[in-house]
Design a protein around this motif. Sequence first.
Motif, short mmCIF file in Angstrom:
data_model
loop_
_atom_site.label_atom_id
_atom_site.label_comp_id
_atom_site.label_asym_id
_atom_site.label_seq_id
_atom_site.Cartn_x
_atom_site.Cartn_y
_atom_site.Cartn_z
N PRO A 10 0.83 -1.22 0.00
CA PRO A 10 0.00 0.00 0.00
C PRO A 10 0.86 1.26 0.00
O PRO A 10 0.34 2.35 -0.24
N ARG A 11 2.16 1.13 0.28
CA ARG A 11 3.04 2.31 0.39
C ARG A 11 3.70 2.59 -0.97
O ARG A 11 4.55 1.82 -1.43
N LYS A 12 3.30 3.72 -1.55
CA LYS A 12 3.84 4.12 -2.85
C LYS A 12 5.32 4.51 -2.71
O LYS A 12 5.69 5.19 -1.73
N ASN A 13 6.13 4.08 -3.67
CA ASN A 13 7.57 4.38 -3.67
C ASN A 13 8.30 3.82 -2.45
O ASN A 13 9.32 4.37 -2.02
N GLY A 14 7.77 2.76 -1.88
CA GLY A 14 8.43 2.09 -0.77
C GLY A 14 9.46 1.09 -1.27
O GLY A 14 9.81 1.05 -2.47
N ASN A 15 9.93 0.25 -0.35
CA ASN A 15 11.03 -0.67 -0.66
C ASN A 15 10.69 -1.68 -1.75
O ASN A 15 11.46 -1.88 -2.69
N THR A 16 9.52 -2.29 -1.63
CA THR A 16 9.19 -3.32 -2.63
C THR A 16 8.84 -2.70 -3.99
O THR A 16 9.04 -3.33 -5.02
N ASP A 17 8.35 -1.45 -3.99
CA ASP A 17 8.14 -0.75 -5.27
C ASP A 17 9.50 -0.58 -5.97
O ASP A 17 9.63 -0.84 -7.17
N ASP A 41 -4.30 0.45 -5.77
CA ASP A 41 -5.23 1.28 -6.56
C ASP A 41 -6.52 0.54 -6.89
O ASP A 41 -7.37 1.08 -7.61
N LEU A 42 -6.64 -0.69 -6.46
CA LEU A 42 -7.78 -1.51 -6.89
C LEU A 42 -8.77 -1.75 -5.75
O LEU A 42 -8.41 -1.69 -4.58
N HIS A 43 -9.98 -2.05 -6.17
CA HIS A 43 -10.99 -2.48 -5.20
C HIS A 43 -11.30 -3.94 -5.50
O HIS A 43 -12.02 -4.26 -6.45
N ILE A 44 -10.70 -4.79 -4.70
CA ILE A 44 -10.91 -6.23 -4.88
C ILE A 44 -11.58 -6.75 -3.60
O ILE A 44 -11.02 -6.62 -2.51
N ALA A 45 -12.75 -7.30 -3.78
CA ALA A 45 -13.47 -7.84 -2.62
C ALA A 45 -12.87 -9.18 -2.23
O ALA A 45 -12.24 -9.86 -3.04
N GLY A 46 -13.08 -9.57 -1.01
CA GLY A 46 -12.59 -10.88 -0.55
C GLY A 46 -13.38 -12.02 -1.16
O GLY A 46 -14.55 -11.86 -1.53
N CYS A 47 -12.73 -13.17 -1.26
CA CYS A 47 -13.44 -14.39 -1.69
C CYS A 47 -14.55 -14.68 -0.70
O CYS A 47 -14.36 -14.57 0.52
N GLY A 88 3.38 -12.22 7.02
CA GLY A 88 2.77 -12.70 5.77
C GLY A 88 2.80 -11.61 4.72
O GLY A 88 3.51 -10.61 4.86
N ILE A 89 2.02 -11.80 3.65
CA ILE A 89 1.90 -10.78 2.61
C ILE A 89 0.88 -9.73 3.06
O ILE A 89 0.19 -9.92 4.06
N THR A 90 0.76 -8.63 2.33
CA THR A 90 -0.20 -7.58 2.72
C THR A 90 -1.64 -8.07 2.50
O THR A 90 -1.91 -8.93 1.66
N GLY A 91 -2.55 -7.46 3.25
CA GLY A 91 -3.96 -7.81 3.11
C GLY A 91 -4.50 -7.55 1.72
O GLY A 91 -5.26 -8.34 1.16
N GLN A 92 -4.06 -6.42 1.13
CA GLN A 92 -4.54 -6.05 -0.21
C GLN A 92 -4.16 -7.13 -1.22
O GLN A 92 -4.95 -7.49 -2.10
N LEU A 93 -2.94 -7.63 -1.11
CA LEU A 93 -2.48 -8.67 -2.04
C LEU A 93 -3.18 -10.00 -1.76
O LEU A 93 -3.52 -10.75 -2.68
N LYS A 94 -3.45 -10.26 -0.49
CA LYS A 94 -4.08 -11.54 -0.14
C LYS A 94 -5.48 -11.64 -0.73
O LYS A 94 -5.95 -12.74 -1.08
N LEU A 95 -6.15 -10.48 -0.88
CA LEU A 95 -7.48 -10.52 -1.50
C LEU A 95 -7.38 -11.03 -2.94
O LEU A 95 -8.18 -11.86 -3.38
#
Length: 195
Positions: A10-17, A41-47, A88-95
Amino acid sequence: MQTTAIYGSPRKNGNTDHMMDAFLEGAAHAGAEIHRIYVRDLHIAGCLGCGHCDQKGFCMQQDDMTPIYPLLEDSPRIVVASPIYFYGITGQLKLLVDRSQALYMKNQASSSIEPNAGTWKDRRGFLLSAGATRGQKLFDCAILCMRYFFDGLGMVYAGELCFRQLEEKAAVLAHPSALEECREMGRRFAARPDQ
Ligand SMILES: Cc1cc2nc3c(=O)[nH]c(=O)nc-3n(C[C@H](O)[C@H](O)[C@H](O)COP(=O)(O)O)c2cc1C
């Protein structure tokens, strides 16, 4: 080679970016055609666990995940970058990862008719990650999650580049070798086998 890059922070221009940008510089050098996805930047609902994809082979929810499915199905190379959040991975990616279950179910259905139908052996996935601490097991959960994400897509897990002790926003820029390692790995990852 067509390469889909999923930025998971979620952090723009951070380390993983920065790690992903360097990796893609290398990949572009090897001739990759790159498609970037920023999960922030996305709206992805959970499974919903509703079972629709078990029956139909696709997800009943229509949102920003819908145009991502064809990329996950067709890209010969996928690279995912995520910081470590609570081991773990970020929540946004886990969705996004959870919603890829629909493709796993689709592959299962087609391979029950035609064995290995969903598997194309030269499709490969790679993980980039960064965490703040030094723990020996810091990346274990993220690696396991990505291994089975790629497995569900019928892809081979090709490995990871993970860096400890990166906390501040662009700390990786001061790392002596991380970005060069990412660049070189990107070049190798996207190169055609005969290059
Ligand atoms: C909500 C949250 C949880 C975190 N959990 C961990 C953790 O469990 N272990 C760790 O070493 N770092 C943890 N961190 C630190 C980040 O992994 C680290 O700052 C990373 O470099 C951030 O990458 P980015 O700049 O690409 O977002 C956490 C950070 C946040 C915001």
